[in-house]
Design a protein around this motif. Structure first.
Motif, PDB file in Angstrom:
ATOM      1  N   HIS A 165       4.044   9.660  17.233  1.00  0.00           N
ATOM      2  CA  HIS A 165       4.408   9.117  15.923  1.00  0.00           C
ATOM      3  C   HIS A 165       3.486   7.974  15.512  1.00  0.00           C
ATOM      4  O   HIS A 165       3.050   7.893  14.356  1.00  0.00           O
ATOM      5  CB  HIS A 165       5.862   8.641  15.947  1.00  0.00           C
ATOM      6  CG  HIS A 165       6.297   8.008  14.656  1.00  0.00           C
ATOM      7  ND1 HIS A 165       6.572   8.736  13.520  1.00  0.00           N
ATOM      8  CD2 HIS A 165       6.490   6.692  14.329  1.00  0.00           C
ATOM      9  CE1 HIS A 165       6.924   7.914  12.546  1.00  0.00           C
ATOM     10  NE2 HIS A 165       6.887   6.672  13.009  1.00  0.00           N
ATOM     11  N   TYR A 166       3.196   7.095  16.471  1.00  0.00           N
ATOM     12  CA  TYR A 166       2.430   5.893  16.120  1.00  0.00           C
ATOM     13  C   TYR A 166       0.922   6.055  16.281  1.00  0.00           C
ATOM     14  O   TYR A 166       0.162   5.230  15.763  1.00  0.00           O
ATOM     15  CB  TYR A 166       2.903   4.705  16.972  1.00  0.00           C
ATOM     16  CG  TYR A 166       4.230   4.161  16.527  1.00  0.00           C
ATOM     17  CD1 TYR A 166       4.337   3.371  15.379  1.00  0.00           C
ATOM     18  CD2 TYR A 166       5.407   4.444  17.239  1.00  0.00           C
ATOM     19  CE1 TYR A 166       5.553   2.883  14.954  1.00  0.00           C
ATOM     20  CE2 TYR A 166       6.631   3.953  16.824  1.00  0.00           C
ATOM     21  CZ  TYR A 166       6.700   3.174  15.680  1.00  0.00           C
ATOM     22  OH  TYR A 166       7.920   2.684  15.259  1.00  0.00           O
ATOM     23  N   ILE A 186      -0.933   6.248  12.952  1.00  0.00           N
ATOM     24  CA  ILE A 186      -0.925   4.939  12.296  1.00  0.00           C
ATOM     25  C   ILE A 186      -1.979   4.031  12.924  1.00  0.00           C
ATOM     26  O   ILE A 186      -2.736   3.336  12.221  1.00  0.00           O
ATOM     27  CB  ILE A 186       0.478   4.295  12.399  1.00  0.00           C
ATOM     28  CG1 ILE A 186       1.524   5.188  11.719  1.00  0.00           C
ATOM     29  CG2 ILE A 186       0.474   2.888  11.808  1.00  0.00           C
ATOM     30  CD1 ILE A 186       2.945   4.705  11.897  1.00  0.00           C
ATOM     31  N   LEU A 187      -2.052   4.041  14.246  1.00  0.00           N
ATOM     32  CA  LEU A 187      -3.040   3.232  14.945  1.00  0.00           C
ATOM     33  C   LEU A 187      -4.456   3.669  14.591  1.00  0.00           C
ATOM     34  O   LEU A 187      -5.348   2.825  14.388  1.00  0.00           O
ATOM     35  CB  LEU A 187      -2.814   3.344  16.455  1.00  0.00           C
ATOM     36  CG  LEU A 187      -3.768   2.559  17.361  1.00  0.00           C
ATOM     37  CD1 LEU A 187      -3.682   1.063  17.060  1.00  0.00           C
ATOM     38  CD2 LEU A 187      -3.466   2.820  18.829  1.00  0.00           C
TER      39      LEU A 187
END
Length: 343
Positions: A330-331, A334-335
């Motif tokens: 999920h992240y 974004i990263l």
């Protein structure tokens, strides 16, 4: 090109669940028969399903390396360093054991599967490419018969002279580097899976009939004494164990197809099937941690408490790595966006 069956991830999820159950020490003590039955086919099912996914138009070596070998080396090296420091062992020797890559030399026994899978997929891809040159079904079956004999011979190989790499307290066969002595066995399961998928050999038999037949075949060879533990180089009697592996793999595949038609269970097992790498790497750590905590809370458990502990251990070994991988999935985008903006 072979189309991916929507039930394959569910089947992989079932196979992964069986792996976690098979590594539960409480269940191994309470019901060794159950664990022996699972070991007959749970690893074979992974190689069999991998055969369904082989495409005749080639393989990306770099992608395969970073998907399988990179996690194997990173996790194995980190775990071996931690264990060497805690136990005051030779860190260099432990790291060399990781590079050797067998269950007896790696920092965690389940890591043997990854280099074996890598070599198996490369070998299977080469053979499937050869099969595409208009080889008939009979010629392919002859190839499988030759590999069947090679696999038996490879299992008879003596241990290599590297006993110093064995992890303390680990018994059984040491195995050859990167489990090359197990690759012919794994290759056979993989190619049978590919042959079944590419020729649609199961397409004309009702799913329920295949499930019943595969269950009966797997249980029958188990009752007749077939036992398998590839990490320990055990397949006995050889032909019966091979039949049990194939029958059990088909059983897992059929169960996956049936479960795929449901909603809640299929959704869960599909997630498990898509995060097999993280579960494979970390399930023993989380399962043992959970069992250690329960052992301190109930040092003299009853049968019911032990069964509860086994269930908690399996749940921890399955869910904790999977949830961690899902959070990372999920992240990670974004990263990446943040890093791209800063760059």
């Amino acid at each position: 090109m072979i189309e991916r069956n929507p039930g394959l991830d569910t089947s992989r999820g079932i196979a992964m669940l069986l792996v976690v159950i098979g590594h539960n020490p409480i269940l191994a003590d309470m019901s060794p028969t159950l664990i022996n039955f699972i070991f007959l086919f749970h690893v074979a099912a992974f190689f069999f399903i991998s055969g369904f996914l082989i495409k005749p138009d080639g393989v990306d070596f770099n992608k395969l390396f970073f998907r399988i070998i990179a996690p194997f080396l990173l996790f194995g090296a980190a775990l071996s360093l931690v264990k060497a420091l805690v136990r005051k062992e030779d860190a260099l020797l432990a790291f060399i054991g990781v590079l050797w890559g067998t269950g007896a030399t790696s920092s965690s026994s389940q890591l043997w599967f990854l280099p074996a899978l890598f070599l198996t997929l490369l070998s299977a891809q080469w053979i499937v490419g050869r099969w595409q040159r208009n080889l008939g079904l009979m010629a392919k079956c002859i190839d499988l018969a030759i590999i069947l004999l090679l696999a038996y011979g490879a299992l008879q190989l003596p241990d290599p002279p590297v006993e110093m790499l064995r992890r303390p307290g680990v018994a059984g066969s040491l195995g050859w580097i990167w489990n090359i002595d197990l690759v012919p066995v794994a290759l056979l399961f993989c190619l049978v899976g590919h042959l079944v998928a590419s020729n649609r050999l199961l397409a004309h038999v009702p799913m329920w009939a295949l499930l019943v037949i595969s269950i009966l075949a797997t249980v029958s060879v188990f009752i007749l004494g077939a036992r398998t533990d590839l990490n320990m180089r055990v397949m006995s009697p050889y032909l019966l164990a091979m039949i049990g592996g194939v029958a059990g793999a088909i059983m897992v595949l059929m169960l996956g197809q049936l479960v795929a038609s449901t909603e809640i269970l299929a959704s869960f097992l599909t997630r498990v099937g898509r995060h097999t790498m993280s579960i494979l790497l970390f399930h023993i750590l989380f399962q043992n941690a959970a069992l250690n905590i329960l052992g301190r809370l109930a040092p003299h458990p009853s049968s019911s408490v032990a069964l509860t502990g086994a269930t908690v251990g399996v749940a921890a070994g399955l869910l904790c790595p999977m949830v961690g991988a899902m959070i990372l999935d999920h992240y990670m985008p974004i990263l990446r966006r943040i890093l791209q903006q800063k760059g």
